[in-house]
Design a protein around this motif. Structure first.
Motif, PDB file in Angstrom:
ATOM      1  N   ASN A  82     -63.835 -35.392  27.104  1.00  0.00           N
ATOM      2  CA  ASN A  82     -63.250 -34.769  27.165  1.00  0.00           C
ATOM      3  C   ASN A  82     -62.440 -35.529  26.853  1.00  0.00           C
ATOM      4  OD1 ASN A  82     -64.821 -33.836  29.622  1.00  0.00           O
ATOM      5  ND2 ASN A  82     -63.061 -34.270  31.139  1.00  0.00           N
ATOM      6  N   THR A  83     -62.039 -36.005  26.451  1.00  0.00           N
ATOM      7  CA  THR A  83     -60.189 -36.196  25.344  1.00  0.00           C
ATOM      8  C   THR A  83     -60.776 -36.111  24.478  1.00  0.00           C
ATOM      9  OG1 THR A  83     -59.457 -37.876  26.818  1.00  0.00           O
ATOM     10  CG2 THR A  83     -58.766 -38.357  24.456  1.00  0.00           C
ATOM     11  N   ALA A  84     -61.701 -36.647  23.435  1.00  0.00           N
ATOM     12  CA  ALA A  84     -62.207 -36.176  22.223  1.00  0.00           C
ATOM     13  C   ALA A  84     -62.597 -34.821  21.871  1.00  0.00           C
ATOM     14  CB  ALA A  84     -63.982 -37.081  21.965  1.00  0.00           C
ATOM     15  N   ALA A  85     -62.778 -33.639  22.939  1.00  0.00           N
ATOM     16  CA  ALA A  85     -63.035 -32.331  23.325  1.00  0.00           C
ATOM     17  C   ALA A  85     -62.242 -31.511  22.702  1.00  0.00           C
ATOM     18  CB  ALA A  85     -64.088 -32.004  23.886  1.00  0.00           C
ATOM     19  N   MET A  86     -60.980 -31.911  23.333  1.00  0.00           N
ATOM     20  CA  MET A  86     -60.107 -31.223  23.516  1.00  0.00           C
ATOM     21  C   MET A  86     -58.900 -32.145  22.025  1.00  0.00           C
ATOM     22  SD  MET A  86     -56.393 -31.011  26.524  1.00  0.00           S
ATOM     23  CE  MET A  86     -57.938 -29.908  27.372  1.00  0.00           C
ATOM     24  N   VAL A  87     -58.759 -32.684  21.356  1.00  0.00           N
ATOM     25  CA  VAL A  87     -58.641 -33.837  20.431  1.00  0.00           C
ATOM     26  C   VAL A  87     -59.066 -32.665  19.394  1.00  0.00           C
ATOM     27  CG1 VAL A  87     -58.548 -35.494  18.935  1.00  0.00           C
ATOM     28  CG2 VAL A  87     -57.675 -35.543  21.170  1.00  0.00           C
ATOM     29  N   GLN A  89     -60.953 -29.877  19.824  1.00  0.00           N
ATOM     30  CA  GLN A  89     -60.231 -27.942  19.327  1.00  0.00           C
ATOM     31  C   GLN A  89     -59.220 -28.374  18.707  1.00  0.00           C
ATOM     32  OE1 GLN A  89     -64.011 -27.512  19.975  1.00  0.00           O
ATOM     33  NE2 GLN A  89     -62.813 -25.770  21.426  1.00  0.00           N
ATOM     34  N   ALA A  90     -58.542 -29.041  19.289  1.00  0.00           N
ATOM     35  CA  ALA A  90     -56.896 -29.059  18.635  1.00  0.00           C
ATOM     36  C   ALA A  90     -56.816 -29.120  17.722  1.00  0.00           C
ATOM     37  CB  ALA A  90     -55.898 -29.710  18.905  1.00  0.00           C
ATOM     38  N   ASN A  91     -57.943 -29.653  16.605  1.00  0.00           N
ATOM     39  CA  ASN A  91     -57.846 -30.121  14.850  1.00  0.00           C
ATOM     40  C   ASN A  91     -58.751 -28.687  14.580  1.00  0.00           C
ATOM     41  OD1 ASN A  91     -55.949 -31.636  14.805  1.00  0.00           O
ATOM     42  ND2 ASN A  91     -57.430 -33.317  15.833  1.00  0.00           N
ATOM     43  N   ALA A  92     -59.316 -28.109  15.034  1.00  0.00           N
ATOM     44  CA  ALA A  92     -60.167 -26.775  14.423  1.00  0.00           C
ATOM     45  C   ALA A  92     -59.348 -26.038  14.024  1.00  0.00           C
ATOM     46  CB  ALA A  92     -60.857 -26.199  16.253  1.00  0.00           C
ATOM     47  N   PRO A  93     -60.139 -25.320  13.000  1.00  0.00           N
ATOM     48  CA  PRO A  93     -59.306 -24.431  12.154  1.00  0.00           C
ATOM     49  C   PRO A  93     -59.403 -23.011  12.939  1.00  0.00           C
ATOM     50  CG  PRO A  93     -61.361 -25.252  11.053  1.00  0.00           C
ATOM     51  CD  PRO A  93     -61.640 -26.053  12.148  1.00  0.00           C
ATOM     52  N   ARG A 143     -53.945 -36.765  23.553  1.00  0.00           N
ATOM     53  CA  ARG A 143     -54.776 -34.640  23.790  1.00  0.00           C
ATOM     54  C   ARG A 143     -53.253 -34.543  23.616  1.00  0.00           C
ATOM     55  NH1 ARG A 143     -57.386 -34.298  29.418  1.00  0.00           N
ATOM     56  NH2 ARG A 143     -58.719 -36.191  28.786  1.00  0.00           N
ATOM     57  N   LEU A 144     -52.234 -34.452  24.224  1.00  0.00           N
ATOM     58  CA  LEU A 144     -50.824 -33.933  23.986  1.00  0.00           C
ATOM     59  C   LEU A 144     -50.470 -33.869  22.633  1.00  0.00           C
ATOM     60  CD1 LEU A 144     -49.091 -35.228  27.151  1.00  0.00           C
ATOM     61  CD2 LEU A 144     -49.145 -32.574  26.452  1.00  0.00           C
ATOM     62  N   LYS A 145     -50.589 -35.331  21.955  1.00  0.00           N
ATOM     63  CA  LYS A 145     -50.902 -35.493  20.464  1.00  0.00           C
ATOM     64  C   LYS A 145     -51.008 -34.488  19.824  1.00  0.00           C
ATOM     65  CE  LYS A 145     -50.313 -39.161  16.966  1.00  0.00           C
ATOM     66  NZ  LYS A 145     -51.016 -38.291  15.419  1.00  0.00           N
ATOM     67  N   ALA A 146     -52.445 -34.464  19.665  1.00  0.00           N
ATOM     68  CA  ALA A 146     -53.119 -33.632  19.645  1.00  0.00           C
ATOM     69  C   ALA A 146     -51.985 -32.249  19.461  1.00  0.00           C
ATOM     70  CB  ALA A 146     -54.248 -33.345  19.734  1.00  0.00           C
ATOM     71  N   LEU A 147     -52.138 -31.753  20.712  1.00  0.00           N
ATOM     72  CA  LEU A 147     -52.092 -30.410  20.566  1.00  0.00           C
ATOM     73  C   LEU A 147     -50.413 -30.212  20.192  1.00  0.00           C
ATOM     74  CD1 LEU A 147     -52.504 -30.002  24.373  1.00  0.00           C
ATOM     75  CD2 LEU A 147     -53.797 -28.578  22.679  1.00  0.00           C
ATOM     76  N   THR A 148     -49.254 -31.118  20.335  1.00  0.00           N
ATOM     77  CA  THR A 148     -48.196 -30.539  19.897  1.00  0.00           C
ATOM     78  C   THR A 148     -48.398 -30.499  18.276  1.00  0.00           C
ATOM     79  OG1 THR A 148     -47.199 -32.192  21.149  1.00  0.00           O
ATOM     80  CG2 THR A 148     -45.583 -32.574  19.242  1.00  0.00           C
ATOM     81  N   GLU A 149     -49.460 -31.612  17.632  1.00  0.00           N
ATOM     82  CA  GLU A 149     -49.656 -31.293  15.843  1.00  0.00           C
ATOM     83  C   GLU A 149     -50.028 -30.042  15.651  1.00  0.00           C
ATOM     84  OE1 GLU A 149     -52.066 -34.483  15.408  1.00  0.00           O
ATOM     85  OE2 GLU A 149     -50.363 -36.036  15.129  1.00  0.00           O
ATOM     86  N   MET A 150     -50.574 -29.372  16.541  1.00  0.00           N
ATOM     87  CA  MET A 150     -51.089 -28.164  16.192  1.00  0.00           C
ATOM     88  C   MET A 150     -50.209 -26.998  16.206  1.00  0.00           C
ATOM     89  SD  MET A 150     -53.642 -25.767  19.188  1.00  0.00           S
ATOM     90  CE  MET A 150     -52.825 -25.666  20.477  1.00  0.00           C
ATOM     91  N   PHE A 151     -49.149 -27.357  17.419  1.00  0.00           N
ATOM     92  CA  PHE A 151     -48.074 -26.671  16.944  1.00  0.00           C
ATOM     93  C   PHE A 151     -47.849 -26.761  15.816  1.00  0.00           C
ATOM     94  CE2 PHE A 151     -48.686 -25.579  21.951  1.00  0.00           C
ATOM     95  CZ  PHE A 151     -48.762 -24.682  21.512  1.00  0.00           C
ATOM     96  N   LEU A 152     -47.031 -27.718  15.615  1.00  0.00           N
ATOM     97  CA  LEU A 152     -46.604 -28.180  14.112  1.00  0.00           C
ATOM     98  C   LEU A 152     -47.288 -27.751  13.066  1.00  0.00           C
ATOM     99  CD1 LEU A 152     -45.553 -31.468  14.986  1.00  0.00           C
ATOM    100  CD2 LEU A 152     -43.791 -30.473  14.796  1.00  0.00           C
ATOM    101  N   ARG A 153     -48.406 -27.737  12.933  1.00  0.00           N
ATOM    102  CA  ARG A 153     -49.016 -26.914  12.130  1.00  0.00           C
ATOM    103  C   ARG A 153     -48.582 -25.522  11.624  1.00  0.00           C
ATOM    104  NH1 ARG A 153     -53.659 -29.725  13.950  1.00  0.00           N
ATOM    105  NH2 ARG A 153     -54.586 -27.145  14.134  1.00  0.00           N
ATOM    106  N   PHE A 154     -48.018 -24.557  12.706  1.00  0.00           N
ATOM    107  CA  PHE A 154     -47.743 -23.088  12.613  1.00  0.00           C
ATOM    108  C   PHE A 154     -45.716 -23.128  12.362  1.00  0.00           C
ATOM    109  CE2 PHE A 154     -51.926 -23.263  13.950  1.00  0.00           C
ATOM    110  CZ  PHE A 154     -52.913 -22.081  13.582  1.00  0.00           C
ATOM    111  N   LEU A 159     -38.882 -29.831  18.898  1.00  0.00           N
ATOM    112  CA  LEU A 159     -38.965 -30.516  20.370  1.00  0.00           C
ATOM    113  C   LEU A 159     -39.406 -28.830  20.829  1.00  0.00           C
ATOM    114  CD1 LEU A 159     -37.490 -31.661  22.765  1.00  0.00           C
ATOM    115  CD2 LEU A 159     -35.334 -30.471  21.901  1.00  0.00           C
ATOM    116  N   GLU A 160     -39.364 -27.769  20.671  1.00  0.00           N
ATOM    117  CA  GLU A 160     -40.700 -26.845  21.000  1.00  0.00           C
ATOM    118  C   GLU A 160     -41.429 -26.601  20.777  1.00  0.00           C
ATOM    119  OE1 GLU A 160     -40.753 -21.958  20.175  1.00  0.00           O
ATOM    120  OE2 GLU A 160     -38.824 -22.479  18.936  1.00  0.00           O
ATOM    121  N   ALA A 161     -42.211 -27.347  19.547  1.00  0.00           N
ATOM    122  CA  ALA A 161     -43.720 -28.118  19.761  1.00  0.00           C
ATOM    123  C   ALA A 161     -44.275 -28.079  20.501  1.00  0.00           C
ATOM    124  CB  ALA A 161     -44.195 -28.855  18.704  1.00  0.00           C
ATOM    125  N   THR A 162     -43.656 -29.830  20.932  1.00  0.00           N
ATOM    126  CA  THR A 162     -44.174 -30.212  22.045  1.00  0.00           C
ATOM    127  C   THR A 162     -43.469 -30.043  23.370  1.00  0.00           C
ATOM    128  OG1 THR A 162     -42.580 -32.442  20.796  1.00  0.00           O
ATOM    129  CG2 THR A 162     -42.784 -32.963  23.471  1.00  0.00           C
TER     130      THR A 162
END
Length: 225
Positions: A82-87, A89-93, A143-154, A159-162
């Motif tokens: 579960n954790t590895a999958a969400m991370v 997916q957040a890092n997927a191209p 998971r939250l770190k990976a999702l935050t970094e996903m928003f930061l990439r864009f 603060l908004e990314a978090t």
């Protein structure tokens, strides 16, 4: 109650077991996962698992030192799936943030990718076991770190990314628990609106079509015999 997952010996796609071996380590783990999800950690008992698989309790000790060892393996499985999958997916191209969020949505559509029932079971277990709670919190943070970094990439401000990462994450966790009783078509109809809410951006028709095709393929595969 045990839901009797298919054992290695009963799966024609698996290589035959050798000698006196009747079940594999993975069989024990799958049986324990099934019980954990259906009845909670208190129901994960070696004797009951052995009875459900029609094997001797002593065979358990070929693979695990103790019940605690088995429980540790369940936690490890949760982290590796579960954790590895969400991370992942957040890092997927993805070319856009809306496409990136569609990658995250796959976790809720595909139980082979992300098992929501297992996540609920781990969270229930964590309420009564400090050690498990620590593992769960570490998983949430990853998971939250990976999702935050996903928003930061864009190019979202930090603060908004978090904030957006938290919104999409906690919504994903609670979606199935809400028991909306919606059809797949109803769920897919909401996807464009969800993407606007999560990202502030309009998805493209191609992104919506791609996700809808994925969701329909997964649903069809899950319902086939």
């Amino acid at each position: 109650m045990m839901t009797n997952p298919v054992l290695h010996r009963d799966d024609p796609a698996k290589d035959p077991l050798i000698g006196n071996v009747k079940v594999t380590r993975q069989d024990w783990l799958n049986a324990a996962l099934s019980v954990l999800k259906s009845g909670g950690v208190e129901s994960v008992k070696v004797a009951d698992l052995a009875s459900g698989m029609n094997v001797s309790r002593s065979s358990f000790y070929w693979y695990f030192k103790s019940r605690t060892d088995l429980l540790n393996a369940l936690l490890d499985h949760w982290e590796r799936t579960n954790t590895a999958a969400m991370v992942a997916q957040a890092n997927a191209p993805a070319r856009t943030i809306t496409e990136a969020c569609c990658n995250i949505f796959r976790c809720n559509i595909n139980s082979a990718l992300f098992d929501n029932r297992l996540d609920f079971a781990i969270r229930d277990w964590a309420r009564r076991a400090a050690r498990v709670n620590d593992v769960m919190k570490a998983g949430d943070e990853a998971r939250l770190k990976a999702l935050t970094e996903m928003f930061l990439r864009f190019d979202y401000p930090p603060l908004e990314a978090t904030a957006r990462a938290r919104v999409i994450y906690y919504m994903q966790l609670g979606y199935d628990d809400a028991n909306l009783n919606e059809t797949l078509d109803d769920r897919l109809a909401m996807v464009p609106g969800y993407l606007v809410a999560f990202t502030g951006k309009e998805p493209t028709a191609a992104e919506i079509q791609s996700f809808a095709s994925y969701a329909r393929d997964v649903t069809a595969a899950a319902s086939s015999p």
